[in-house]
Design a protein around this motif. Sequence first.
Motif, PDB file in Angstrom:
ATOM      1  N   TYR A   1     -10.022   6.449   4.560  1.00 50.02           N
ATOM      2  CA  TYR A   1      -9.768   6.961   3.212  1.00 50.02           C
ATOM      3  C   TYR A   1      -8.456   6.396   2.655  1.00 50.02           C
ATOM      4  CZ  TYR A   1      -8.422  10.242  -0.453  1.00 50.02           C
ATOM      5  OH  TYR A   1      -7.998  10.791  -1.635  1.00 50.02           O
ATOM      6  N   LEU A   2      -7.428   6.380   3.498  1.00 43.82           N
ATOM      7  CA  LEU A   2      -6.130   5.871   3.037  1.00 43.82           C
ATOM      8  C   LEU A   2      -6.206   4.386   2.691  1.00 43.82           C
ATOM      9  CD1 LEU A   2      -3.719   7.726   5.490  1.00 43.82           C
ATOM     10  CD2 LEU A   2      -4.146   8.234   3.079  1.00 43.82           C
ATOM     11  N   LYS A   3      -6.978   3.631   3.475  1.00 41.69           N
ATOM     12  CA  LYS A   3      -7.158   2.199   3.160  1.00 41.69           C
ATOM     13  C   LYS A   3      -7.850   2.027   1.807  1.00 41.69           C
ATOM     14  CE  LYS A   3      -8.374  -0.814   6.436  1.00 41.69           C
ATOM     15  NZ  LYS A   3      -9.003  -1.413   7.642  1.00 41.69           N
ATOM     16  N   MET A   4      -8.814   2.897   1.532  1.00 42.55           N
ATOM     17  CA  MET A   4      -9.543   2.811   0.268  1.00 42.55           C
ATOM     18  C   MET A   4      -8.638   3.215  -0.903  1.00 42.55           C
ATOM     19  SD  MET A   4     -13.034   4.797  -0.814  1.00 42.55           S
ATOM     20  CE  MET A   4     -12.206   6.393  -0.852  1.00 42.55           C
ATOM     21  N   MET A   5      -7.855   4.282  -0.704  1.00 40.42           N
ATOM     22  CA  MET A   5      -6.996   4.781  -1.785  1.00 40.42           C
ATOM     23  C   MET A   5      -5.806   3.864  -2.039  1.00 40.42           C
ATOM     24  SD  MET A   5      -8.426   7.360  -3.042  1.00 40.42           S
ATOM     25  CE  MET A   5      -7.148   7.990  -4.103  1.00 40.42           C
ATOM     26  N   ASN A   6      -5.321   3.224  -0.987  1.00 41.22           N
ATOM     27  CA  ASN A   6      -4.171   2.339  -1.150  1.00 41.22           C
ATOM     28  C   ASN A   6      -4.346   1.140  -0.225  1.00 41.22           C
ATOM     29  OD1 ASN A   6      -1.715   1.098  -1.478  1.00 41.22           O
ATOM     30  ND2 ASN A   6      -0.562   3.014  -1.498  1.00 41.22           N
ATOM     31  N   PRO A   7      -5.020   0.094  -0.699  1.00 45.06           N
ATOM     32  CA  PRO A   7      -5.292  -1.076   0.137  1.00 45.06           C
ATOM     33  C   PRO A   7      -4.037  -1.754   0.686  1.00 45.06           C
ATOM     34  CG  PRO A   7      -6.593  -1.154  -1.894  1.00 45.06           C
ATOM     35  CD  PRO A   7      -5.632  -0.012  -2.020  1.00 45.06           C
ATOM     36  N   ASN A   8      -2.878  -1.466   0.105  1.00 50.05           N
ATOM     37  CA  ASN A   8      -1.631  -2.035   0.633  1.00 50.05           C
ATOM     38  C   ASN A   8      -1.397  -1.624   2.084  1.00 50.05           C
ATOM     39  OD1 ASN A   8      -1.036  -3.240  -1.826  1.00 50.05           O
ATOM     40  ND2 ASN A   8       0.212  -1.529  -2.530  1.00 50.05           N
ATOM     41  N   PHE A   9      -2.039  -0.534   2.512  1.00 52.21           N
ATOM     42  CA  PHE A   9      -1.846  -0.037   3.874  1.00 52.21           C
ATOM     43  C   PHE A   9      -2.861  -0.596   4.865  1.00 52.21           C
ATOM     44  CE2 PHE A   9       0.809   2.869   1.647  1.00 52.21           C
ATOM     45  CZ  PHE A   9       1.834   3.106   2.541  1.00 52.21           C
ATOM     46  N   SER A  10      -3.743  -1.455   4.406  1.00 52.73           N
ATOM     47  CA  SER A  10      -4.779  -2.004   5.281  1.00 52.73           C
ATOM     48  C   SER A  10      -4.190  -2.697   6.501  1.00 52.73           C
ATOM     49  CB  SER A  10      -5.674  -2.974   4.513  1.00 52.73           C
ATOM     50  OG  SER A  10      -6.460  -2.271   3.593  1.00 52.73           O
ATOM     51  N   THR A  11      -3.174  -3.513   6.301  1.00 52.35           N
ATOM     52  CA  THR A  11      -2.582  -4.244   7.428  1.00 52.35           C
ATOM     53  C   THR A  11      -1.959  -3.273   8.423  1.00 52.35           C
ATOM     54  OG1 THR A  11      -2.206  -6.191   6.054  1.00 52.35           O
ATOM     55  CG2 THR A  11      -0.933  -6.037   8.103  1.00 52.35           C
ATOM     56  N   ALA A  12      -1.210  -2.279   7.936  1.00 54.78           N
ATOM     57  CA  ALA A  12      -0.575  -1.300   8.833  1.00 54.78           C
ATOM     58  C   ALA A  12      -1.634  -0.534   9.622  1.00 54.78           C
ATOM     59  CB  ALA A  12       0.303  -0.332   8.036  1.00 54.78           C
ATOM     60  N   ILE A  13      -2.685  -0.121   8.957  1.00 55.78           N
ATOM     61  CA  ILE A  13      -3.747   0.620   9.632  1.00 55.78           C
ATOM     62  C   ILE A  13      -4.471  -0.277  10.632  1.00 55.78           C
ATOM     63  CG2 ILE A  13      -5.961   1.780   9.248  1.00 55.78           C
ATOM     64  CD1 ILE A  13      -4.636   2.848   6.587  1.00 55.78           C
ATOM     65  N   ASP A  14      -4.674  -1.526  10.272  1.00 55.57           N
ATOM     66  CA  ASP A  14      -5.290  -2.467  11.206  1.00 55.57           C
ATOM     67  C   ASP A  14      -4.412  -2.694  12.442  1.00 55.57           C
ATOM     68  OD1 ASP A  14      -7.475  -2.693   9.547  1.00 55.57           O
ATOM     69  OD2 ASP A  14      -6.830  -4.592   8.643  1.00 55.57           O
ATOM     70  N   ILE A  15      -3.093  -2.694  12.262  1.00 49.42           N
ATOM     71  CA  ILE A  15      -2.163  -2.819  13.395  1.00 49.42           C
ATOM     72  C   ILE A  15      -2.358  -1.631  14.345  1.00 49.42           C
ATOM     73  CG2 ILE A  15       0.286  -2.666  14.061  1.00 49.42           C
ATOM     74  CD1 ILE A  15       0.921  -4.331  11.511  1.00 49.42           C
ATOM     75  N   ILE A  16      -2.455  -0.442  13.776  1.00 52.15           N
ATOM     76  CA  ILE A  16      -2.639   0.775  14.584  1.00 52.15           C
ATOM     77  C   ILE A  16      -3.973   0.735  15.323  1.00 52.15           C
ATOM     78  CG2 ILE A  16      -3.066   3.269  14.422  1.00 52.15           C
ATOM     79  CD1 ILE A  16      -0.905   3.326  12.231  1.00 52.15           C
ATOM     80  N   ILE A  17      -5.035   0.395  14.622  1.00 56.25           N
ATOM     81  CA  ILE A  17      -6.365   0.375  15.241  1.00 56.25           C
ATOM     82  C   ILE A  17      -6.431  -0.673  16.343  1.00 56.25           C
ATOM     83  CG2 ILE A  17      -8.798  -0.168  14.806  1.00 56.25           C
ATOM     84  CD1 ILE A  17      -8.429   1.287  12.082  1.00 56.25           C
TER      85      ILE A  17
END
Length: 181
Positions: free
Chosen positions: A63-79
């Motif tokens: 949901y956060l990636k969808m709401m703010n794609p700027n966080f995609s890289t950070a979330i991908d780092i975590i995953i």
Amino acid sequence: MYYNIVVDLSWVLCYISAEFACTQKGNRVDFSGMKSIEDATELLRSAENNVTTPTAETNPFGYLKMMNPNFSTAIDIIISFWEQFSSTPIRRKYNFCKHKGKPAYSEIEKLRGGRLMGFYVEKRNTGEKSQIASDIRDVQLQFSLKEGIEELYKFDDDFLFPYIRDLLNELERVIQPSPMV
């Protein structure tokens, strides 16, 4: 224990950063409007409740990636980190301690010496004897403290520190915090 707590807190940090960036309908929050300690604490406790395995279906990262794609890289780092880390011996030992109690360190067990007595059962058909668990040490997770410490040093140097550094750098790039921070 502490290393695993750092991992969980890295997820909270990402949630909070994303929520901070998403609040105010996409407009950055001005630091002059900082929250009181009570309000900030309440928001942090609320974000901590979202801590679930990053790959879980109910995890809010998608949901956060969808709401703010700027966080995609950070979330991908975590995953990516989680997929590598979740099945490691360090995580298994942590989960054992968290859910089942303390481990037994082989170096300490050697100093304790043998048992005073044991209980055995003989199988009727074979005459084979089996010792019955009668002491917590019979079933406790046991490993070498020295090897465990070496494993943690290597984990910290090769895995955890680079992950945290990369995540913090990415979150800082996205959030662009005030120079006061």
